[in-house]
Write a protein that holds these residues in place. Structure first.
Motif, PDB file in Angstrom:
ATOM      1  N   TYR A   1       0.816  -1.218   0.000  1.00 10.45           N
ATOM      2  CA  TYR A   1       0.000   0.000   0.000  1.00 10.45           C
ATOM      3  C   TYR A   1       0.851   1.270   0.000  1.00 10.45           C
ATOM      4  O   TYR A   1       0.390   2.329  -0.435  1.00 10.45           O
ATOM      5  CB  TYR A   1      -0.957   0.002   1.193  1.00 10.45           C
ATOM      6  CG  TYR A   1      -2.264  -0.690   0.906  1.00 10.45           C
ATOM      7  CD1 TYR A   1      -3.385   0.030   0.493  1.00 10.45           C
ATOM      8  CD2 TYR A   1      -2.379  -2.063   1.017  1.00 10.45           C
ATOM      9  CE1 TYR A   1      -4.583  -0.605   0.215  1.00 10.45           C
ATOM     10  CE2 TYR A   1      -3.577  -2.711   0.745  1.00 10.45           C
ATOM     11  CZ  TYR A   1      -4.670  -1.981   0.345  1.00 10.45           C
ATOM     12  OH  TYR A   1      -5.867  -2.613   0.054  1.00 10.45           O
ATOM     13  N   GLY A   2       2.079   1.195   0.490  1.00 16.35           N
ATOM     14  CA  GLY A   2       2.911   2.391   0.529  1.00 16.35           C
ATOM     15  C   GLY A   2       3.139   2.993  -0.832  1.00 16.35           C
ATOM     16  O   GLY A   2       2.865   4.179  -1.067  1.00 16.35           O
ATOM     17  N   THR A   3       3.635   2.177  -1.784  1.00 13.34           N
ATOM     18  CA  THR A   3       3.959   2.694  -3.113  1.00 13.34           C
ATOM     19  C   THR A   3       2.790   2.608  -4.087  1.00 13.34           C
ATOM     20  O   THR A   3       2.834   3.239  -5.146  1.00 13.34           O
ATOM     21  CB  THR A   3       5.140   1.919  -3.716  1.00 13.34           C
ATOM     22  OG1 THR A   3       4.830   0.521  -3.736  1.00 13.34           O
ATOM     23  CG2 THR A   3       6.404   2.140  -2.904  1.00 13.34           C
ATOM     24  N   LYS A   4       1.737   1.858  -3.730  1.00 11.92           N
ATOM     25  CA  LYS A   4       0.647   1.637  -4.681  1.00 11.92           C
ATOM     26  C   LYS A   4      -0.664   2.301  -4.261  1.00 11.92           C
ATOM     27  O   LYS A   4      -1.648   2.225  -4.996  1.00 11.92           O
ATOM     28  CB  LYS A   4       0.436   0.135  -4.878  1.00 11.92           C
ATOM     29  CG  LYS A   4       1.669  -0.565  -5.439  1.00 11.92           C
ATOM     30  CD  LYS A   4       1.467  -2.059  -5.609  1.00 11.92           C
ATOM     31  CE  LYS A   4       2.744  -2.722  -6.143  1.00 11.92           C
ATOM     32  NZ  LYS A   4       2.551  -4.184  -6.352  1.00 11.92           N
ATOM     33  N   PHE A   5      -0.684   2.933  -3.102  1.00 19.23           N
ATOM     34  CA  PHE A   5      -1.869   3.688  -2.692  1.00 19.23           C
ATOM     35  C   PHE A   5      -1.495   4.992  -1.998  1.00 19.23           C
ATOM     36  O   PHE A   5      -1.819   6.075  -2.478  1.00 19.23           O
ATOM     37  CB  PHE A   5      -2.766   2.845  -1.780  1.00 19.23           C
ATOM     38  CG  PHE A   5      -3.919   3.627  -1.209  1.00 19.23           C
ATOM     39  CD1 PHE A   5      -4.986   3.994  -2.013  1.00 19.23           C
ATOM     40  CD2 PHE A   5      -3.924   4.023   0.130  1.00 19.23           C
ATOM     41  CE1 PHE A   5      -6.048   4.742  -1.504  1.00 19.23           C
ATOM     42  CE2 PHE A   5      -4.971   4.771   0.650  1.00 19.23           C
ATOM     43  CZ  PHE A   5      -6.036   5.129  -0.170  1.00 19.23           C
TER      44      PHE A   5
END
Length: 500
Positions: free
Chosen positions: A135-139
């Motif tokens: 979720y860090g890099t994709k949200f």
């Protein structure tokens, strides 16, 4: 307003365009996700297991929802907002690959949607298996500058780890997935449990740090579960969770019937579109009936049904007993592009080619994939079609007026016809019976899923919906990855949907 792909080839992103500034938003190192990698396919095996040995997501979902309700989430799962009668919101579908195509959407989204009240992610928030640490890099990172709340419904990929990451981020449920009943030995459920992919015990160790990227109070959006309804201004927006196999369990189906009742105009957001690729796919509900039965019921007052899962834009204005329901595919928010050139000439639910809209245009889709496979197979001179050649051969094969004229000098040759056929381009209905080899089926099911690309044009899109007491104006904005479309995101389609 800048040119769209229906106006010019430059509006579609072709030519020597200036690259966009989206890469400045990306981390220094990004994952290059390949759907042809056996390790990725093995990690994402739960969908296949569910289709072979039975789908357990209905029971898992019920346990998630019961726990959320016990923790104080509203039993009716309705989010009651204080939006005015006139407001705007975004819909973005199938976002989370975390690479160039996802980040390329962000500058235009902030430009065209920075004043919206909230956004909805429609299906597949995180690829490949919904892991919390993705979720860090994709949200959080790509949408850190979007100032308003973001709600979401899960797609099949979010379910590949039993929805744990999704529930932690969107429902503030940090406990492990509720345990399933132990299956009896030597049954299909027992065999499925042996092979089932589950989250790593350490998954989510970076989540608290990632949350800081969207930590402002006005960005927070806690929702009651994986399916919900939002009362906003004059409309009710209903989001449903279609799980691993694109179906709805009995408990969610009963809830959907309840929240659909009444005269308030409604918009459905679903992980499985109800009209797609020239076909109606009504979405079965366990125990009987379909989601589309509920949408079409005049007592429920649905005006639109928007679905993710398919990574492009399509719109079907279907007449239902004298009123029009807009069925929309909106999965172009960041994942690899699903082809539109494989869509046959449209004739479904009373909708014809004259009514149907798609993005990318079929000719642009064919040109995109011809260049991609020309590079992949190292046969560029043979495979690569110009956008004008691709548009011309589409017009010939389908017998349609293309959204943009082919341009002067575009010729249909034996080579262009052969390339179009090899890449699964649809044909006129009266000509399909001549060909026994299922090229289109093989292409769409085997080759297309590996088709990530990292250079513009990407043909991504997002929706902006402007709501008033009288109507909803729906616009599909393009994101190509080029600078021109970042500064002024073109409108590829626009429709006014009456509410009264």
């Amino acid at each position: 307003m800048s040119d769209s792909s229906r106006d010019t080839a430059e509006g579609a992103g072709w030519g020597s365009a200036e690259p966009g500034a989206y890469r400045a938003l990306m981390p220094a190192r990004t994952e290059k996700l390949s759907w042809l990698d056996p390790r990725t396919l093995w990690a994402a095996r739960n969908g296949v297991l569910a289709s072979w040995f039975g789908d357990p997501t209905g029971g898992t979902r019920d346990r998630w929802v019961a726990r959320r309700t016990a923790d104080g989430a509203p039993a009716d799962k309705v989010i009651r907002r204080s939006d005015p009668d006139s407001f705007s919101f975004l819909v973005i579908g199938d976002t989370g690959e975390g690479d160039d195509p996802q980040y390329a959407v962000v500058p235009g989204l902030l430009k065209a949607g920075g004043d919206t009240r909230f956004a909805v992610l429609a299906s597949d928030v995180i690829y490949p298996v919904g892991s919390a640490d993705d979720y860090g890099t994709k949200f959080f990172r790509p949408y850190r500058d979007y100032p308003a709340p973001i709600y979401a419904i899960p797609g099949n990929h979010d379910w590949y780890e039993d929805l744990g990451g999704f529930m932690r981020v969107f429902c503030d449920d940090d406990a492990p997935p509720p345990p399933a009943p132990r299956p009896r030995p030597l049954t299909a459920a027992w065999l499925r449990s042996l092979l089932w992919h589950r989250a790593d015990p350490d998954d989510g160790r970076h989540l608290d740090e990632a949350r800081k990227l969207r930590s402002a109070p006005e960005q927070r959006a806690e929702q009651p579960g994986p399916y919900w309804a939002i009362d906003a201004g004059p409309v009710r927006i209903i989001g449903i969770d279609t799980g691993l196999l694109g179906t709805v369990d009995a408990a969610q189906g009963a809830w959907l019937r309840e929240v659909s009742a009444g005269p308030r105009p409604k918009i459905l957001v679903t992980g499985s579109p109800l009209y797609v690729d020239g076909e109606r796919q009504p979405c079965a509900i366990e125990g009987g009936g379909t989601v589309d039965d509920i949408v079409r019921d005049p007592a429920h007052h649905y005006v639109a049904a928007i679905g993710g899962d398919i990574h492009n834009y399509q719109r079907y204005p279907v007449d239902v007993d004298g009123r029009t329901i807009q069925y929309v595919v909106a999965g172009g928010g960041g994942a690899f592009m699903h082809a539109t050139h494989t869509i046959p000439r449209v004739s479904v639910g009373g909708v014809t080619e004259d009514d149907f809209r798609s993005y990318p245009l079929r000719g642009d889709s064919l040109a995109f994939y011809s260049a991609l496979y020309g590079r992949r197979l190292r046969m560029r001179r043979f495979f690569t079609l110009t956008e004008a050649e691709a548009t011309a051969v589409i017009a010939e094969r389908l017998g349609i007026r293309t959204g943009r004229a082919p341009g002067e000098g575009a010729r249909v040759t034996r080579r262009t016809r052969l390339v179009a056929g090899l890449l699964g381009t649809a044909r006129r209905p009266e000509r399909r019976k001549r060909f026994r080899l299922p090229v289109r089926k093989v292409y769409t099911q085997v080759f297309s899923p590996g088709s990530a690309t990292y250079s513009p044009p990407f043909f991504k899109c997002f929706l902006r919906l402007d709501v008033s007491p009288e109507a909803v104006r729906l616009r599909c904005h393009a994101a190509t990855g080029n600078r021109a479309q970042e500064l002024d995101p073109p409108v590829e389609d626009e429709v006014l949907i009456p509410l009264r």
